[in-house]
Design an enzyme around this catalytic site. Structure first.
Site, short mmCIF file in Angstrom:
data_model
loop_
_atom_site.label_atom_id
_atom_site.label_comp_id
_atom_site.label_asym_id
_atom_site.label_seq_id
_atom_site.Cartn_x
_atom_site.Cartn_y
_atom_site.Cartn_z
N ILE A 1 -7.22 86.63 26.56
CA ILE A 1 -7.32 85.95 27.84
C ILE A 1 -5.98 85.28 28.09
O ILE A 1 -5.22 84.99 27.15
CB ILE A 1 -8.49 84.93 27.88
CG1 ILE A 1 -8.42 83.93 26.73
CG2 ILE A 1 -9.83 85.64 27.86
CD1 ILE A 1 -9.54 82.89 26.75
N ASP A 2 -5.66 85.05 29.35
CA ASP A 2 -4.36 84.51 29.71
C ASP A 2 -4.10 83.16 29.04
O ASP A 2 -5.04 82.42 28.72
CB ASP A 2 -4.26 84.32 31.23
CG ASP A 2 -4.36 85.62 32.00
OD1 ASP A 2 -4.06 86.68 31.41
OD2 ASP A 2 -4.74 85.57 33.18
N LYS A 3 -2.83 82.85 28.87
CA LYS A 3 -2.42 81.57 28.27
C LYS A 3 -3.14 80.40 28.94
O LYS A 3 -3.66 79.51 28.27
CB LYS A 3 -0.91 81.41 28.41
CG LYS A 3 -0.39 80.03 28.01
CD LYS A 3 1.08 79.87 28.34
CE LYS A 3 1.55 78.45 28.05
NZ LYS A 3 2.97 78.25 28.43
N THR B 1 -5.87 80.37 30.74
CA THR B 1 -7.33 80.49 30.86
C THR B 1 -7.92 79.98 29.55
O THR B 1 -7.40 80.27 28.48
CB THR B 1 -7.75 81.96 31.09
OG1 THR B 1 -7.18 82.41 32.33
CG2 THR B 1 -9.26 82.10 31.15
N ARG C 1 -8.66 87.06 38.56
CA ARG C 1 -7.71 86.42 39.47
C ARG C 1 -7.35 87.33 40.64
O ARG C 1 -7.34 86.89 41.80
CB ARG C 1 -6.45 86.02 38.69
CG ARG C 1 -6.74 85.02 37.58
CD ARG C 1 -5.59 84.89 36.59
NE ARG C 1 -4.39 84.37 37.23
CZ ARG C 1 -3.21 84.30 36.61
NH1 ARG C 1 -3.08 84.74 35.36
NH2 ARG C 1 -2.16 83.80 37.24
#
Length: 317
Positions: free
Chosen positions: A143-145, A147, A245
């Site tokens: 998962i994104d940094k 998030t 997103r």
């Protein structure tokens, strides 16, 4: 084992008839990416009837059998670091981590240390999955940094392969909570739009035409109506980079705080500044999968982190 390699047998399914070789291999061995399979094939690591098959673009018959020599994983160059991990579940095969926003999952340019992998190397010691080519804890998904939320990590290759297969056949249930701009008129919906790297900005993901990119499907549901905003649940049928997103922005509801895919309303920007909220309002709230070894179905939930809960409270109507 043979000469620093592990040999695996790959039996193609009849339904693969007419597919490109690399696509059929990726469908049969989901733990390895299509790109890695291409590289191994071109290097002569794939054989059929004791002869190397080097062209990943050839069409397959669908009932063929291949053998692939996977090089032993290289030692990880990442340093183990004692970084606190929010461990929700752990056994000898895998662990589930509740990642805070701001923690990078995997070392990359600009983030060589201080990542979740560095923390896992310290925590797991010698229990590492090397299926990706480098001996490191088995990051099956990311998962994104910025998030927050739940991730499952494999400790060994069998667990990695079993989890990767579930991701490939979409049998892992992932739920995200997002605070989006404006209130969706419908109570729920589905965004089915393929994603690929933007041709204008390689750091961004964009929706592309049919036949391009990778299929991406997001099921969303409006949970709470807020002030010019809403709390939305997103269930991922696929798991592409920046999927929630991009998909929510594409239907006119970008995530609050998203610096890449949404500018947001001025009132929201003022509130975000006042709260010092510096990330997209996205949290991986739920994760459910079948344990790759015990075959028990496991389910985990993570409450909204403090910063998103405060933003939700301030937007209450």
């Amino acid at each position: 084992m043979a000469g620093g390699h592990t040999i695996i047998e790959i039996s193609l399914d009849p339904s693969h008839a007419g597919w490109r070789l690399d696509r059929a291999l990726a469908a049969s061995v989901p733990a390895l990416s299509r790109e890695r399979l291409k590289v191994l094939t071109k290097a002569g690591a794939l054989t059929r009837d004791a002869k190397a098959v080097r062209d990943p673009a050839i069409k397959v018959k669908g009932d063929e059998r291949f053998w692939l020599a996977i090089p032993d994983p290289e030692p990880a160059h990442n340093e183990p670091q004692e970084i606190a991990l929010g461990i929700v579940y752990e056994d000898e095969h895998l662990l589930v981590v509740d990642k805070p926003a701001g923690l990078v999952v995997h070392p990359a340019a600009g983030n060589r240390d201080g990542t979740m992998v560095n923390a896992l190397l310290h925590h797991c010691g010698g229990s590492l999955s090397g299926i990706g080519g480098v001996a490191r804890p088995g990051i099956v998904h990311r998962i994104d940094k910025d998030t927050s939320g739940l991730l499952v990590v494999a400790k060994h290759d069998k667990a990695h392969e079993g989890l990767a297969k579930q991701f490939a056949d979409h049998s892992i249930d992932r739920r995200y909570l997002a605070i989006v701009s404006d209130v969706p008129r419908q109570a729920e919906g589905i965004v089915d739009a393929p994603l690929a790297r933007s041709s204008q900005n390689r750091k961004k993901i964009a929706i592309v035409g049919q036949g391009r990119g990778k299929r991406a499907v997001t099921h969303w549901k409006r949970l709470e109506i807020l002030r010019d905003a809403a709390l939305v649940e997103c269930r991922l049928e696929t798991g592409r980079t920046h999927q929630v997103r991009v998909h929510m922005a594409s239907i006119g509801h970008p995530l609050l705080g998203d610096p890449v895919y949404g500018s947001g309303k001025s009132a929201h920007r003022e509130l975000l500044n006042a709260l010092d909220f510096r990330r997209q309002a996205l949290h991986a709230e739920g994760l459910e999968f079948t344990h790759p070894v015990t075959k028990v179905r496991l389910s985990f939930d993570s409450a909204l982190p403090t910063d998103m809960q405060e933003l939700f409270n301030q937007l209450g109507v």
